[in-house]
Design a protein around this motif. Structure first.
Motif, PDB file in Angstrom:
ATOM      1  N   CYS A 175     -27.070  29.486  -6.237  1.00 57.55           N
ATOM      2  CA  CYS A 175     -26.479  30.533  -7.076  1.00 57.55           C
ATOM      3  C   CYS A 175     -24.975  30.331  -7.163  1.00 57.55           C
ATOM      4  O   CYS A 175     -24.383  29.572  -6.384  1.00 57.55           O
ATOM      5  CB  CYS A 175     -26.803  31.923  -6.514  1.00 57.55           C
ATOM      6  SG  CYS A 175     -26.166  32.217  -4.867  1.00 57.55           S
ATOM      7  N   VAL A 176     -24.363  30.997  -8.122  1.00 59.00           N
ATOM      8  CA  VAL A 176     -22.925  30.878  -8.328  1.00 59.00           C
ATOM      9  C   VAL A 176     -22.356  32.268  -8.544  1.00 59.00           C
ATOM     10  O   VAL A 176     -22.871  33.060  -9.335  1.00 59.00           O
ATOM     11  CB  VAL A 176     -22.612  29.951  -9.534  1.00 59.00           C
ATOM     12  CG1 VAL A 176     -23.327  30.411 -10.784  1.00 59.00           C
ATOM     13  CG2 VAL A 176     -21.114  29.876  -9.765  1.00 59.00           C
TER      14      VAL A 176
ATOM     15  N   VAL B 181     -21.437  23.226  -0.951  1.00 59.88           N
ATOM     16  CA  VAL B 181     -20.787  24.477  -1.329  1.00 59.88           C
ATOM     17  C   VAL B 181     -19.497  24.118  -2.053  1.00 59.88           C
ATOM     18  O   VAL B 181     -18.713  23.288  -1.573  1.00 59.88           O
ATOM     19  CB  VAL B 181     -20.495  25.361  -0.102  1.00 59.88           C
ATOM     20  CG1 VAL B 181     -19.659  26.573  -0.502  1.00 59.88           C
ATOM     21  CG2 VAL B 181     -21.795  25.813   0.548  1.00 59.88           C
ATOM     22  N   ARG B 182     -19.287  24.726  -3.214  1.00 64.75           N
ATOM     23  CA  ARG B 182     -18.104  24.411  -4.020  1.00 64.75           C
ATOM     24  C   ARG B 182     -17.266  25.663  -4.227  1.00 64.75           C
ATOM     25  O   ARG B 182     -17.792  26.732  -4.571  1.00 64.75           O
ATOM     26  CB  ARG B 182     -18.520  23.841  -5.378  1.00 64.75           C
ATOM     27  CG  ARG B 182     -19.278  22.532  -5.292  1.00 64.75           C
ATOM     28  CD  ARG B 182     -19.624  22.019  -6.690  1.00 64.75           C
ATOM     29  NE  ARG B 182     -20.344  20.739  -6.626  1.00 64.75           N
ATOM     30  CZ  ARG B 182     -21.658  20.635  -6.495  1.00 64.75           C
ATOM     31  NH1 ARG B 182     -22.414  21.750  -6.430  1.00 64.75           N
ATOM     32  NH2 ARG B 182     -22.228  19.453  -6.433  1.00 64.75           N
ATOM     33  N   LEU B 183     -15.962  25.500  -4.036  1.00 61.33           N
ATOM     34  CA  LEU B 183     -14.979  26.554  -4.325  1.00 61.33           C
ATOM     35  C   LEU B 183     -14.040  26.019  -5.390  1.00 61.33           C
ATOM     36  O   LEU B 183     -13.387  24.981  -5.180  1.00 61.33           O
ATOM     37  CB  LEU B 183     -14.202  26.938  -3.062  1.00 61.33           C
ATOM     38  CG  LEU B 183     -12.987  27.845  -3.274  1.00 61.33           C
ATOM     39  CD1 LEU B 183     -13.414  29.206  -3.829  1.00 61.33           C
ATOM     40  CD2 LEU B 183     -12.200  28.024  -1.967  1.00 61.33           C
TER      41      LEU B 183
ATOM     42  N   PHE C 115     -26.232  30.391   3.767  1.00 61.26           N
ATOM     43  CA  PHE C 115     -27.556  30.254   3.151  1.00 61.26           C
ATOM     44  C   PHE C 115     -27.810  28.854   2.593  1.00 61.26           C
ATOM     45  O   PHE C 115     -28.860  28.627   1.976  1.00 61.26           O
ATOM     46  CB  PHE C 115     -27.732  31.297   2.042  1.00 61.26           C
ATOM     47  CG  PHE C 115     -27.796  32.704   2.552  1.00 61.26           C
ATOM     48  CD1 PHE C 115     -28.961  33.185   3.129  1.00 61.26           C
ATOM     49  CD2 PHE C 115     -26.687  33.535   2.485  1.00 61.26           C
ATOM     50  CE1 PHE C 115     -29.017  34.483   3.603  1.00 61.26           C
ATOM     51  CE2 PHE C 115     -26.746  34.828   2.957  1.00 61.26           C
ATOM     52  CZ  PHE C 115     -27.911  35.312   3.528  1.00 61.26           C
ATOM     53  N   THR C 116     -26.883  27.939   2.762  1.00 59.84           N
ATOM     54  CA  THR C 116     -27.096  26.569   2.288  1.00 59.84           C
ATOM     55  C   THR C 116     -27.636  25.714   3.430  1.00 59.84           C
ATOM     56  O   THR C 116     -27.034  25.657   4.507  1.00 59.84           O
ATOM     57  CB  THR C 116     -25.779  25.971   1.761  1.00 59.84           C
ATOM     58  OG1 THR C 116     -25.299  26.784   0.681  1.00 59.84           O
ATOM     59  CG2 THR C 116     -25.983  24.550   1.260  1.00 59.84           C
TER      60      THR C 116
ATOM     61  N   ASP D 244     -23.351  27.221  -4.575  1.00 58.09           N
ATOM     62  CA  ASP D 244     -24.020  26.533  -3.465  1.00 58.09           C
ATOM     63  C   ASP D 244     -25.328  25.942  -3.967  1.00 58.09           C
ATOM     64  O   ASP D 244     -25.741  26.178  -5.105  1.00 58.09           O
ATOM     65  CB  ASP D 244     -24.255  27.497  -2.307  1.00 58.09           C
ATOM     66  CG  ASP D 244     -25.132  28.680  -2.699  1.00 58.09           C
ATOM     67  OD1 ASP D 244     -26.318  28.461  -3.026  1.00 58.09           O
ATOM     68  OD2 ASP D 244     -24.627  29.835  -2.693  1.00 58.09           O
ATOM     69  N   THR D 245     -25.958  25.184  -3.079  1.00 54.36           N
ATOM     70  CA  THR D 245     -27.253  24.578  -3.399  1.00 54.36           C
ATOM     71  C   THR D 245     -28.339  25.162  -2.504  1.00 54.36           C
ATOM     72  O   THR D 245     -29.281  24.457  -2.124  1.00 54.36           O
ATOM     73  CB  THR D 245     -27.190  23.046  -3.226  1.00 54.36           C
ATOM     74  OG1 THR D 245     -26.765  22.738  -1.885  1.00 54.36           O
ATOM     75  CG2 THR D 245     -26.192  22.442  -4.206  1.00 54.36           C
ATOM     76  N   GLY D 246     -28.189  26.440  -2.159  1.00 57.60           N
ATOM     77  CA  GLY D 246     -29.159  27.105  -1.306  1.00 57.60           C
ATOM     78  C   GLY D 246     -30.374  27.573  -2.073  1.00 57.60           C
ATOM     79  O   GLY D 246     -30.631  27.129  -3.203  1.00 57.60           O
TER      80      GLY D 246
END
Length: 474
Positions: free
Chosen positions: A462-463, A389-391, A382-383, A406-408
């Motif tokens: 969202c996170v 995207v960060r883990l 969805f990004t 993410d920055t979606g």
């Protein structure tokens, strides 16, 4: 007659209640306690009185030994005449056992001559003929050879025993009846509450799943039990509501790929081959091959949905607890990075991974890997290109945390409680290929482990944050 019959039917029901049986137990314990208390009081009183009588007898015997026989003869008459209740018996006997003075005709044959008090029975004359009298008696041999016998009646102790028995009867019987009445009263109250519960359960069994057990707000055992059952009914209602929609959701989600497969196969059949073998038109052969490939893709999508549903059902049925062991979350994070970094780069998405040193967790490694991989894959899906995207694997006071952001487009606040349901897809994501089962699978795995999964805003995007530590027991 009906009233009597109702009472006869009610009494056995009361007798079967736990409150009535508990009341009977308390009655038995109370009666036993009273009995033991009265026995102890009587025993202590008898011991004290016996010691007092023995002390008096020993004192009188010692005084007699220090007195000459002549003086003792003179003293016995006036002393015994003053004993109006005839409680004291004393006599002086010569060396041959003949009475010299006193109110005893002979020396008691069974009384030991050791100068110590003993219990015995004397034959005394009370003016209406002889009778046996229970006494405590002492025999003392005087220095001049005479024998002095002194005794005191213990009839007071017998009277005390009768008084204790009478008091015991007068106290135990009313107390027992009162306890039984209290037991019946408590049993009737319990029966009324049990009746309310049975009536509510009957309505629930008849199909009214919105009924709940009554709670009076007293905080007693019935209220706690009713609250637990009501919460269980709430969960059952939620699952039933979810189950009602599963059939429609499955039909809706499977209808589209199956319809596409059918249409493509029909077009391929209608096109057909005009010739067989090498003479077949190459373009039509290629179109047929493309239709078959698309049909296989649609069938694979359908099988994937069915497989995901079966897997969610297996996890929710708690069939994977045997695979639990100590799991290194850092190893899982590195494995996911290795798996998804090429996919993110292919879609021009920056994939950032941050790993802190954390303690191992007790979990099923394969399931936990699948849950985190689903969150990362969902974030990448969805990004948009150029996003991030960060883990992150973080250590905290409550336990290790896995954070996927993410920055979606993010998830609307009104939809956050729905995204974990099966086949749910937000309006923003309906144009993106998927079955709507990924987050449902994650929720099932998290619930199996007892972990906590939260969803928040990343501004933008969202996170998801997974706390890999079961909450403490309540």
């Amino acid at each position: 007659m009906q009233t009597n019959g109702a009472r006869q039917a009610l009494l056995p029901e009361i007798a079967r209640t736990a409150a009535f049986r508990l009341a009977l137990g308390f009655v038995a314990a109370f009666a036993a306690s009273i009995l033991l208390l009265f026995l102890f009081i009587y025993w202590q009183t008898a011991v004290v009185e016996t010691r007092r009588i023995d002390g008096v007898l020993l004192h009188d015997a010692a005084a007699a030994a220090a007195t000459s026989p002549a003086e003792l003869e003179l003293m016995l008459g006036p002393r015994l005449s003053q004993d109006l209740h005839r409680l004291t018996f004393a006599a002086l006997f010569d060396a041959d056992g003949h009475p010299l003075a006193g109110n005893l005709a002979n020396i008691p044959p069974d009384l030991p001559r050791d100068g110590r008090p003993h219990r015995t029975r004397l034959r005394v004359d009370n003016g209406n003929g002889g009778q046996d009298e229970a006494v405590r008696a002492v025999i003392r041999t005087l220095p001049s050879g005479e024998t002095f016998v002194i005794a005191r009646s213990v009839g007071d102790l017998q009277q005390l025993r009768r008084t204790v028995q009478r008091a015991l009867g007068l106290s135990v019987i009313p107390a027992t009846l009162l306890a039984l009445a209290a037991g019946i009263f408590l049993s009737l109250r319990a029966l009324r509450r049990v009746k309310d519960v049975h009536e509510t359960m009957a309505r629930i069994l008849s199909g009214d799943l919105h009924e709940r057990l009554p709670i009076r707000g007293t905080g007693d055992d019935f209220d706690r039990l009713s609250d637990g059952v009501n919460r269980m009914l709430d969960e059952i209602g939620r699952l039933l509501d979810q189950l009602k929609g599963i059939g429609n959701d499955i039909a809706h989600d499977l209808r589209t790929p199956l319809t596409r497969v059918r249409a493509r196969l029909e077009r391929a059949r209608d096109a057909g081959f005009e010739t067989v073998g090498a003479a077949a038109d190459a373009s039509r052969r290629e179109a047929l091959q493309d239709a078959i490939d698309r049909a296989i893709v649609g069938l694979d999508q359908t099988l994937g949905i069915i497989t995901a549903l079966l897997r969610i059902g297996e996890i929710e049925a708690r069939r994977r607890r045997s695979g639990f062991a100590a799991v290194d979350l850092a190893g899982i994070a590195r494995e996911i990075e290795e798996l998804y970094r090429p996919i993110a780069e292919e879609q021009e998405i920056r994939f950032e991974v941050a790993i802190e040193a954390v303690a191992p967790v007790f979990a099923d490694r394969d399931l936990l890997l699948e849950a985190i991989a689903n969150l990362v894959g969902n974030a990448i899906k969805f990004t948009p290109a150029g996003g991030t995207v960060r883990l992150a694997l973080l250590a905290g006071p409550e336990g290790p945390r896995v954070r996927v952001s993410d920055t979606g487009p993010g998830i609307a606040l009104a939809e956050r409680g729905e995204v974990f349901k099966r086949f749910y897809r937000a309006d923003k994501s309906r144009h993106i290929e998927g079955s709507g089962l990924g987050l449902s699978l994650v929720a099932a795995i998290v619930d199996l482990h007892g972990f906590t999964l939260t969803l928040g805003d990343a501004y933008p995007g969202c996170v998801f944050e997974l706390l890999c530590q079961p909450p403490p027991p309540p």
